[in-house]
Design a protein around this motif. Structure first.
Motif, PDB file in Angstrom:
ATOM      1  N   THR A 233       0.830  -1.203   0.000  1.00 21.69           N
ATOM      2  CA  THR A 233       0.000   0.000   0.000  1.00 21.69           C
ATOM      3  C   THR A 233       0.867   1.257   0.000  1.00 21.69           C
ATOM      4  O   THR A 233       0.526   2.262  -0.639  1.00 21.69           O
ATOM      5  N   LEU A 234       1.998   1.218   0.702  1.00 21.75           N
ATOM      6  CA  LEU A 234       2.904   2.375   0.714  1.00 21.75           C
ATOM      7  C   LEU A 234       3.413   2.675  -0.697  1.00 21.75           C
ATOM      8  O   LEU A 234       3.406   3.835  -1.135  1.00 21.75           O
ATOM      9  N   CYS A 235       3.834   1.632  -1.393  1.00 18.44           N
ATOM     10  CA  CYS A 235       4.385   1.825  -2.745  1.00 18.44           C
ATOM     11  C   CYS A 235       3.350   2.422  -3.688  1.00 18.44           C
ATOM     12  O   CYS A 235       3.659   3.308  -4.491  1.00 18.44           O
ATOM     13  N   THR A 236       2.109   1.935  -3.607  1.00 17.30           N
ATOM     14  CA  THR A 236       1.087   2.427  -4.526  1.00 17.30           C
ATOM     15  C   THR A 236       0.570   3.802  -4.111  1.00 17.30           C
ATOM     16  O   THR A 236       0.312   4.657  -4.964  1.00 17.30           O
ATOM     17  N   THR A 380      10.475   7.368 -10.116  1.00 23.14           N
ATOM     18  CA  THR A 380      10.443   6.623  -8.850  1.00 23.14           C
ATOM     19  C   THR A 380       9.061   6.019  -8.602  1.00 23.14           C
ATOM     20  O   THR A 380       8.940   5.008  -7.908  1.00 23.14           O
ATOM     21  N   ILE A 381       8.006   6.647  -9.174  1.00 13.34           N
ATOM     22  CA  ILE A 381       6.672   6.058  -9.070  1.00 13.34           C
ATOM     23  C   ILE A 381       6.658   4.701  -9.768  1.00 13.34           C
ATOM     24  O   ILE A 381       6.110   3.722  -9.258  1.00 13.34           O
ATOM     25  N   ALA A 382       7.289   4.649 -10.951  1.00 17.69           N
ATOM     26  CA  ALA A 382       7.376   3.387 -11.687  1.00 17.69           C
ATOM     27  C   ALA A 382       8.183   2.360 -10.908  1.00 17.69           C
ATOM     28  O   ALA A 382       7.816   1.173 -10.846  1.00 17.69           O
ATOM     29  N   ALA A 383       9.282   2.797 -10.306  1.00 14.47           N
ATOM     30  CA  ALA A 383      10.131   1.863  -9.563  1.00 14.47           C
ATOM     31  C   ALA A 383       9.371   1.247  -8.382  1.00 14.47           C
ATOM     32  O   ALA A 383       9.427   0.031  -8.153  1.00 14.47           O
ATOM     33  N   LEU A 384       8.638   2.058  -7.636  1.00 13.10           N
ATOM     34  CA  LEU A 384       7.914   1.538  -6.483  1.00 13.10           C
ATOM     35  C   LEU A 384       6.720   0.688  -6.905  1.00 13.10           C
ATOM     36  O   LEU A 384       6.341  -0.253  -6.201  1.00 13.10           O
ATOM     37  N   ALA A 385       6.116   0.999  -8.054  1.00 13.23           N
ATOM     38  CA  ALA A 385       5.048   0.139  -8.560  1.00 13.23           C
ATOM     39  C   ALA A 385       5.592  -1.242  -8.891  1.00 13.23           C
ATOM     40  O   ALA A 385       4.936  -2.269  -8.624  1.00 13.23           O
ATOM     41  N   ALA A 386       6.793  -1.290  -9.463  1.00 20.55           N
ATOM     42  CA  ALA A 386       7.428  -2.582  -9.740  1.00 20.55           C
ATOM     43  C   ALA A 386       7.753  -3.319  -8.445  1.00 20.55           C
ATOM     44  O   ALA A 386       7.608  -4.552  -8.361  1.00 20.55           O
TER      45      ALA A 386
END
Length: 404
Positions: A233-236, A380-386
């Motif tokens: 949930t944090l990442c998204t 970084t949004i893409a990185a955390l989604a991965a």
């Protein structure tokens, strides 16, 4: 633990009433919060606050929410999810009318602490109630509730945009208070008169919730899995918060679009997120939790790379749309997984970590922008989604080792 396909179950009338009532509370939450957000510029002018002073005052919402979420989990276990939902919804509706009555950033910050506490408490309480309902009907219906939240947010922002030129912040927010209290009275009557669904979980003496057949040897593993769900949930939520604050600026500053085209970027993201959540139950029943988590994270990662690095406006819109489609169901699935493992405590942990992601996103993008530029920071949004996709796969492996 079953993380695969689930067969639809019959929906008796009490369950249908509970689902409608909870959907109203989710929609109310998004409606009230969005209505407050669109009046922030007018409140800033009213209290003569600088940008920095306003930023510190707005932290009151975040601090109040995070500080209250874990406490709300304990209150839900003691008094029940339904009464806590009704009380926090009433407090949210009442507190939204207070900001126009303030005359300094300090007073605004104190008022927003109360507003944030009600907002955070309501999010934990109705998510815990929704998780229980999903467990009772054995259907993954949590995304539909989050779709109601998104739809309420779109309605609140749209209505706020229409009313802002004609109503003062006080009268607008008082109107939100009246609407909120009416909805709370109507939907709360259903919650308080309808017995909570039976899920088979029971409280332990150590304060956690258990499912039949689990021994204390699994408590540590359960807590670890709940934490992993919270990290998802944090990442998204990091992506949602960062894109909300910086997505339009990327279009205006880096692609040199006008204000209308820049605002449309976030609208595309929010609209596709709402549509995706509306179909979330259908996807989960056919694919299962893990494929939706993994595919959603990877789709969001790919979309955000396009949205951050593409040189053409239509490609950025496409990237934002894919990001909204991908992130939409990851948060509710993760909250639902944590709640299925540990009841209100699991929901509280996942929600607290998720809201921390919303807090971290915007300032992190700001700091990274100074060093690498805004397009690089948005990656970084893409990185955390991965990372969320990877954690979704790992949590499936962990759940397989728990006794059913």
């Amino acid at each position: 633990m079953d993380t695969g396909r689930r067969a639809p179950a019959a929906t008796p009338p009490p369950v249908a009433r509970l689902r409608r009532a909870l959907s109203l509370f989710f929609a109310l939450d998004g409606f009230v919060f969005a209505g407050w957000v669109v009046r922030i510029p007018a409140i800033k002018e009213q209290i003569h606050a600088s940008a920095g002073a306003l930023g510190l005052a707005l932290l009151g919402v975040s601090v109040g929410s995070v500080a209250t979420m874990l406490l709300t989990g304990k209150l839900c276990r003691r008094y029940g999810n339904h009464p806590v939902t009704v009380v926090t919804a009433a407090l949210l509706s009442l507190s939204v009318a207070l900001p126009p009555l303030t005359h300094s950033p300090l007073h605004l910050g104190l008022v927003l602490l109360l507003f944030g506490a009600a907002y955070g408490g309501l999010n934990v309480a109705f998510n815990a109630a929704a998780v229980d309902l999903a467990e009772a009907v054995r259907r993954p219906i949590l995304p539909s509730f989050h779709a109601a939240f998104s739809a309420g947010g779109l309605a609140g922002a749209g209505l706020g945009g229409l009313l802002a030129p004609h109503l003062s912040p006080l009268w607008h927010l008082v109107l939100l208070t009246a609407t909120g209290l009416v909805v709370t009275a109507y939907a709360g009557r259903v919650l308080l008169r309808t017995p909570p669904p039976v899920t088979g979980r029971g409280p332990r003496r150590d304060g956690t919730d258990a499912e039949p057949g689990r021994g204390r040897a699994t408590v540590g593993r359960t807590r670890l899995l709940v934490t992993v769900y919270g990290l998802i949930t944090l990442c998204t939520a990091y992506g949602e918060g960062a894109l909300a604050d910086w997505g339009s600026l990327h279009l205006s500053a880096d692609l040199h679009t006008g204000p209308g085209a820049a605002a449309a970027g976030y609208a595309v993201f929010a609209l596709l997120m709402t549509v995706s959540r509306m179909s979330g139950t259908w996807l989960l029943e056919r694919l299962g939790d893990t494929p939706v988590l993994v595919a959603g994270g990877l789709l969001a990662a790919m979309g955000m790379l396009v949205g951050a690095l593409a040189p053409q406006l239509w490609l950025v819109y496409l990237g934002y749309a894919l990001t909204g489609l991908g992130l939409a169901n990851v948060f509710p699935v993760a909250v639902g997984g944590a709640g299925a493992l540990a009841g209100p405590h699991g929901v509280a942990v996942a929600s607290t970590l998720g809201y921390s992601g919303i807090l971290l996103g915007p300032p992190s993008i700001g700091f990274l922008t100074e060093a690498y530029g805004l397009p690089g920071a948005l990656t970084t949004i893409a990185a955390l989604a991965a990372v969320a996709a990877l954690l979704g796969r790992l949590v499936q492996l962990g759940r397989r080792r728990l006794p059913c």
